[in-house]
Write a protein that holds these residues in place. Structure first.
Motif, mmCIF file in Angstrom:
data_model
loop_
_atom_site.group_PDB
_atom_site.id
_atom_site.type_symbol
_atom_site.label_atom_id
_atom_site.label_comp_id
_atom_site.label_asym_id
_atom_site.label_seq_id
_atom_site.Cartn_x
_atom_site.Cartn_y
_atom_site.Cartn_z
ATOM 1 N N ASP A 1 0.720 -1.342 0.070
ATOM 2 C CA ASP A 1 -0.110 0.166 -0.058
ATOM 3 C C ASP A 1 0.904 1.290 0.061
ATOM 4 O O ASP A 1 1.761 1.468 -0.778
ATOM 5 N N GLN A 2 0.890 1.930 1.077
ATOM 6 C CA GLN A 2 1.531 3.179 1.126
ATOM 7 C C GLN A 2 3.045 3.116 1.751
ATOM 8 O O GLN A 2 3.549 4.051 2.117
ATOM 9 N N LEU A 3 3.190 2.034 2.103
ATOM 10 C CA LEU A 3 4.600 1.574 2.922
ATOM 11 C C LEU A 3 5.556 0.928 2.109
ATOM 12 O O LEU A 3 5.111 0.051 1.360
ATOM 13 N N SER A 4 6.998 1.241 2.318
ATOM 14 C CA SER A 4 7.798 0.482 1.414
ATOM 15 C C SER A 4 8.975 0.562 2.514
ATOM 16 O O SER A 4 9.236 1.356 3.512
ATOM 17 N N ALA A 5 9.871 -0.312 2.281
ATOM 18 C CA ALA A 5 10.846 -0.731 3.305
ATOM 19 C C ALA A 5 12.098 -1.585 2.475
ATOM 20 O O ALA A 5 11.629 -2.485 1.535
ATOM 21 N N SER A 6 13.364 -1.532 2.686
ATOM 22 C CA SER A 6 14.403 -2.298 2.095
ATOM 23 C C SER A 6 15.355 -2.550 3.263
ATOM 24 O O SER A 6 15.716 -1.793 4.430
ATOM 25 N N LEU A 7 16.188 -3.773 2.994
ATOM 26 C CA LEU A 7 17.181 -4.074 3.872
ATOM 27 C C LEU A 7 18.227 -4.454 3.094
ATOM 28 O O LEU A 7 18.098 -5.471 2.230
ATOM 29 N N ASP A 8 19.469 -3.912 2.740
ATOM 30 C CA ASP A 8 20.341 -4.349 2.081
ATOM 31 C C ASP A 8 21.898 -4.770 2.841
ATOM 32 O O ASP A 8 22.294 -4.014 3.722
ATOM 33 N N TYR A 9 22.550 -5.689 2.578
ATOM 34 C CA TYR A 9 23.764 -6.209 3.086
ATOM 35 C C TYR A 9 24.806 -6.537 1.910
ATOM 36 O O TYR A 9 24.479 -7.116 0.914
ATOM 37 N N VAL A 10 25.881 -6.016 2.309
ATOM 38 C CA VAL A 10 27.167 -6.141 1.220
ATOM 39 C C VAL A 10 28.513 -6.282 2.016
ATOM 40 O O VAL A 10 28.783 -5.832 3.040
ATOM 41 N N HIS A 11 28.805 -7.717 1.572
ATOM 42 C CA HIS A 11 30.106 -7.965 2.225
ATOM 43 C C HIS A 11 31.382 -7.794 1.239
ATOM 44 O O HIS A 11 31.240 -8.181 0.041
ATOM 45 N N HIS A 12 32.299 -6.931 1.745
ATOM 46 C CA HIS A 12 33.559 -6.765 1.024
ATOM 47 C C HIS A 12 34.550 -7.614 1.395
ATOM 48 O O HIS A 12 35.001 -7.393 2.932
ATOM 49 N N GLY A 13 35.099 -8.431 0.794
ATOM 50 C CA GLY A 13 35.915 -9.484 1.129
ATOM 51 C C GLY A 13 37.535 -9.013 1.365
ATOM 52 O O GLY A 13 38.030 -7.558 1.043
ATOM 53 N N ALA A 14 38.218 -9.593 2.234
ATOM 54 C CA ALA A 14 39.784 -9.053 2.543
ATOM 55 C C ALA A 14 40.561 -9.183 1.023
ATOM 56 O O ALA A 14 40.253 -9.964 0.238
ATOM 57 N N GLN A 15 41.319 -8.169 0.912
ATOM 58 C CA GLN A 15 42.246 -8.165 -0.255
ATOM 59 C C GLN A 15 43.725 -8.434 0.010
ATOM 60 O O GLN A 15 44.318 -7.600 0.576
ATOM 61 N N ASP A 16 43.932 -9.607 -0.195
ATOM 62 C CA ASP A 16 45.570 -9.909 -0.183
ATOM 63 C C ASP A 16 46.300 -9.980 -1.408
ATOM 64 O O ASP A 16 47.685 -10.145 -1.342
ATOM 65 N N LYS A 17 45.806 -9.845 -2.629
ATOM 66 C CA LYS A 17 46.545 -9.742 -3.823
ATOM 67 C C LYS A 17 46.826 -8.354 -4.059
ATOM 68 O O LYS A 17 46.152 -7.397 -4.396
ATOM 69 N N VAL A 18 47.994 -8.049 -3.608
ATOM 70 C CA VAL A 18 48.566 -6.571 -3.305
ATOM 71 C C VAL A 18 49.931 -6.432 -4.319
ATOM 72 O O VAL A 18 50.367 -7.434 -4.585
ATOM 73 N N ALA A 19 50.048 -5.199 -4.685
ATOM 74 C CA ALA A 19 51.194 -4.869 -5.258
ATOM 75 C C ALA A 19 52.391 -4.867 -4.213
ATOM 76 O O ALA A 19 52.105 -4.539 -3.061
ATOM 77 N N LYS A 20 53.637 -4.538 -4.839
ATOM 78 C CA LYS A 20 54.774 -4.311 -3.722
ATOM 79 C C LYS A 20 54.664 -2.789 -3.384
ATOM 80 O O LYS A 20 54.154 -1.821 -3.884
ATOM 81 N N GLY A 21 54.827 -3.089 -1.899
ATOM 82 C CA GLY A 21 54.879 -1.668 -1.264
ATOM 83 C C GLY A 21 53.239 -1.509 -0.759
ATOM 84 O O GLY A 21 52.692 -0.288 -0.050
#
Length: 712
Positions: A627-647
């Protein structure tokens, strides 16, 4: 090429002060994040000069593609539709700057008239906890064939709150800092005199605990990020007139003014300071004027031509960067564009478009910390796109020829540095882009697609001509006027299944870059900042994206839409040799092999991954409407990043949870929507790996915005 559109209620819920944050819940898209006021979209792990941002179909020429700290001069809150094209196929219509993809924002500043359009004035007010205060207004109407549209916005935000300290914990860890001068620079700290002792195999740190002194040049406050405040005022006015024979003539004028802090950053060795060690807060004042024009004509009685259009734009952007309230760096960028296009249809199965793109830009810099010479740029392009549709099979072929010319000059305020960027020269590039794509509907509701694109990009002005310290990135940036064009051979495969209220799509991509232009390490520290220079070498960009959606409609509890996504990307150097080459042996010293020598130094200075590659991410969301109501719930997981450049240092995983709730009702006689928008509900210490600010500031902590949208 994968396409995503944000419109309607979903766009309203995801709108954020920056374009990058607005799109950050789309698979394969991330934000460069340079504080709460600057965030440019990145697509499939690449950004800057490889992601084209356009407004109403025309490229936006600004300095945000040159430096991530710059404001993208597009206001997401005025957007009616945001289209994201992922992949290199967009380069045929938009040029090499769309190698990774395109983001187009349709804000209706020139109203396109429709007889059934419901013109409604709207006002929105927003404020809350750890969020900005904003006032927006949209006023539109139509009288006797003339339609108008007025957009007004004022937004301001104080220093934002964070759950822990502003700086990464590594910035207070002596054992981490003492082993890395680059981390010291990124954290903006100075160490007390370390003591070293040789243990027979290597030197180790033996500094007593009471002498492990860490001096922070920039503040490391708890619970707040200093100098992260900003304000912005925007105004646009547009109008259009309908004439006989299905013709429309429209125009618009826009002005944006902003003042924003660069959180955590300090100049270290500005020529404008009295002492080399003096530091101060950086703030940037921005002013932009923009003029747009449009002429369009429908060919109703023509058996071949369907639609013709001429779009034009002129922009003038002025930025003034101040250190401790003293102006140290200014630039002015003016740009004009003219794009005529024709849509045609030779049969019911064959349609297409031809177009021209004419453009000129002028960059002028000033101030004691000016790191770019003055540069005049010209672009001329012609392209064609041919579509074919035969039952379950559809295909597209496209080609583009483009000529890019640069003419640099030395202004009185510019002093060339000592690197390759100071050896400026005029450059000219002739570019060719081709695309071939197809889609086949195997069954009703099941399709497969593939595409191949050959894309070419001219080096950007900073890649060619930057010289001297670029303090916003805490580096000395050196261009190379001898750089060649960058080539991308892009392949993409996709599939999708949809039936009833369920759909799932998946895309796999591989971009093989020849002469990939990247900002490489030198290992040299000069004047308190590390020297980096623009180089070229082959690089591979690969990854995938998966999205699914399911809608459940109930009679008593409303409609539920469940969605999910997952993405992953890798940016890796392409090495041709086994890495055993040693340039310091006598036999190689006098007769080096250039390819092996260049690869040896890339291996040892860059490693096996390109820097600031976004981590893999997965997301879930549920949207409810009753009707006149709306709602949302969102979840995002950002993983660890270990593939890195020198330095570069690995980054930790983090989770972002958001919620939105709204109710539509009549307030004081006006149809209104009252809403609550909560970001980072769990108050996570979130530091995006792709951000230059990662060591200095996380994303804002828990934020709660209250707002009212009213139709008046």
């Amino acid at each position: 090429m994968s396409k995503t559109e944000l419109t309607g209620e979903l766009l309203q819920q995801q709108k954020a002060p920056t374009l990058g944050d607005t799109l950050s819940q789309i698979s394969g898209v991330s934000s460069s994040y340079f504080g709460a006021s600057a965030g440019r979209p990145q697509i499939r792990g690449l950004g800057g000069q490889r992601v084209m941002i356009s407004s109403n179909g025309l490229p936006v020429r600004d300095m945000s593609s040159v430096s991530d700290d710059q404001l993208v001069p597009i206001e997401p809150f005025f957007a009616d539709r945001i289209t994201v094209l992922k992949g290199a196929a967009a380069t045929v219509a938009y040029g090499g700057e769309a190698m990774a993809g395109l983001v187009d924002v349709d804000d209706g500043r020139i109203p396109l008239q429709h007889s059934a359009h419901n013109y409604t004035d709207q006002i929105e007010i927003q404020s809350g906890y750890n969020t900005g205060t904003a006032l927006l207004g949209r006023f539109q109407g139509q009288e006797q064939g003339f339609a108008y549209n007025v957009n007004l916005l004022h937004r301001e935000r104080g220093d934002f709150k964070v759950p822990k300290n502003a700086k990464d914990p590594a910035c207070n860890d002596w054992s981490e800092l003492v082993l890395s001068s680059q981390l010291q620079a990124q954290c903006q700290v100075v160490l007390g005199q370390p003591q070293w002792e040789y243990n027979g195999t290597k030197y180790v740190d033996v500094t007593p605990l009471d002498q492990q002194i860490i001096e922070h040049r920039s503040d490391n406050l708890q619970g707040k990020v200093e100098n992260s405040s900003n304000y912005q005022t925007s105004f646009t006015f547009g109008g259009s007139q309908v004439f006989a024979n299905e013709q429309l003539l429209g125009f618009s004028f826009g002005y944006t003014r902003a003042n924003r802090g660069i959180p955590g950053f300090m100049h270290l060795t500005s020529k404008g300071t009295d002492q080399l060690a003096e530091t101060g807060k950086i703030r940037i004042n921005s002013d932009q004027y923009r003029f747009d024009a449009l002429y369009s004509k429908e060919f109703k009685n023509n058996s071949f031509l369907n639609h013709g259009e001429i779009t034009a734009r002129y922009t003038n952007q002025l930025d003034d960067e101040s250190l401790a309230e003293r102006s140290v760096n200014t630039f002015e960028l003016s740009n004009w564009q003219l794009n005529p296009t024709l849509n045609y249809q030779s049969s019911s199965e064959l349609t297409g478009m031809i177009g021209l793109a004419l453009e000129g830009s002028k960059h002028q810099g000033g101030g004691v910390d000016n790191y770019l010479p003055d540069i005049n740029s010209d672009r001329r392009a012609a392209y064609i796109l041919q579509n074919a549709n035969y039952g379950p099979l559809s295909a597209q072929l496209g080609a583009r020829y483009e000529k890019v010319e640069y003419e640099p000059s030395f202004p009185a305020t510019y002093e060339p540095g000592r690197g390759q960027g100071s050896a400026i020269a005029d450059r000219e590039f002739n570019l060719h882009n081709y695309v071939a794509s197809m889609r086949f509907d195997i069954l009703t509701g099941w399709w497969v697609s593939s595409s191949y694109t050959h894309a070419e990009r001219a080096p950007a002005v900073n890649e060619l001509y930057a010289s001297n310290p670029h303090f916003a990135l805490l580096i000395e940036e050196q261009g190379n006027a001898q750089l060649e064009m960058e080539v991308n051979k892009a392949t993409e495969f996709g599939t999708g299944i949809s039936f009833a209220d369920f759909s799932i799509t998946a895309n796999w991509y591989e971009n093989q870059y020849e002469n990939f232009i990247y900002l490489g390490n030198t290992g040299v520290n000069r004047g308190g900042v590390f020297v980096k220079e623009w180089r070229q070498a082959d690089t591979e960009n690969t990854g995938f994206e998966v999205e699914l959606s399911y809608t459940l409609a109930t009679k008593t509890a409303g409609d539920f839409t469940f969605s999910a996504f997952a993405d992953a990307t890798e940016n890796t150097p392409v090495y041709q040799f086994d890495g055993t080459y040693d340039p310091f042996t006598i036999e190689n010293f006098f007769d080096p092999k250039p390819d092996q020598e260049a690869e040896y130094y890339r291996r040892n200075l860059e490693g096996d991954s390109m820097p600031r590659t976004p981590a893999d991410s997965q997301g879930l969301a549920v949207h409810w409407q009753y009707d006149q109501l709306s709602a949302s719930l969102d979840y995002v997981h950002h993983g660890a990043q270990d593939k890195v450049a020198k330095g570069e240092f690995a980054s930790q995983q983090y989770h972002l949870l958001g919620a939105y709730f709204s109710v539509t009702q009549n307030l004081l006689g006006y149809e209104s929507e009252v809403y609550i928008n909560i970001d980072n509900l769990t108050d996570e210490d979130a530091r995006p790996h792709q951000s230059f600010l990662r060591q200095l500031t996380p994303l804002p902590g828990r934020s709660v915005a209250f707002g009212i949208r009213a139709k008046i």
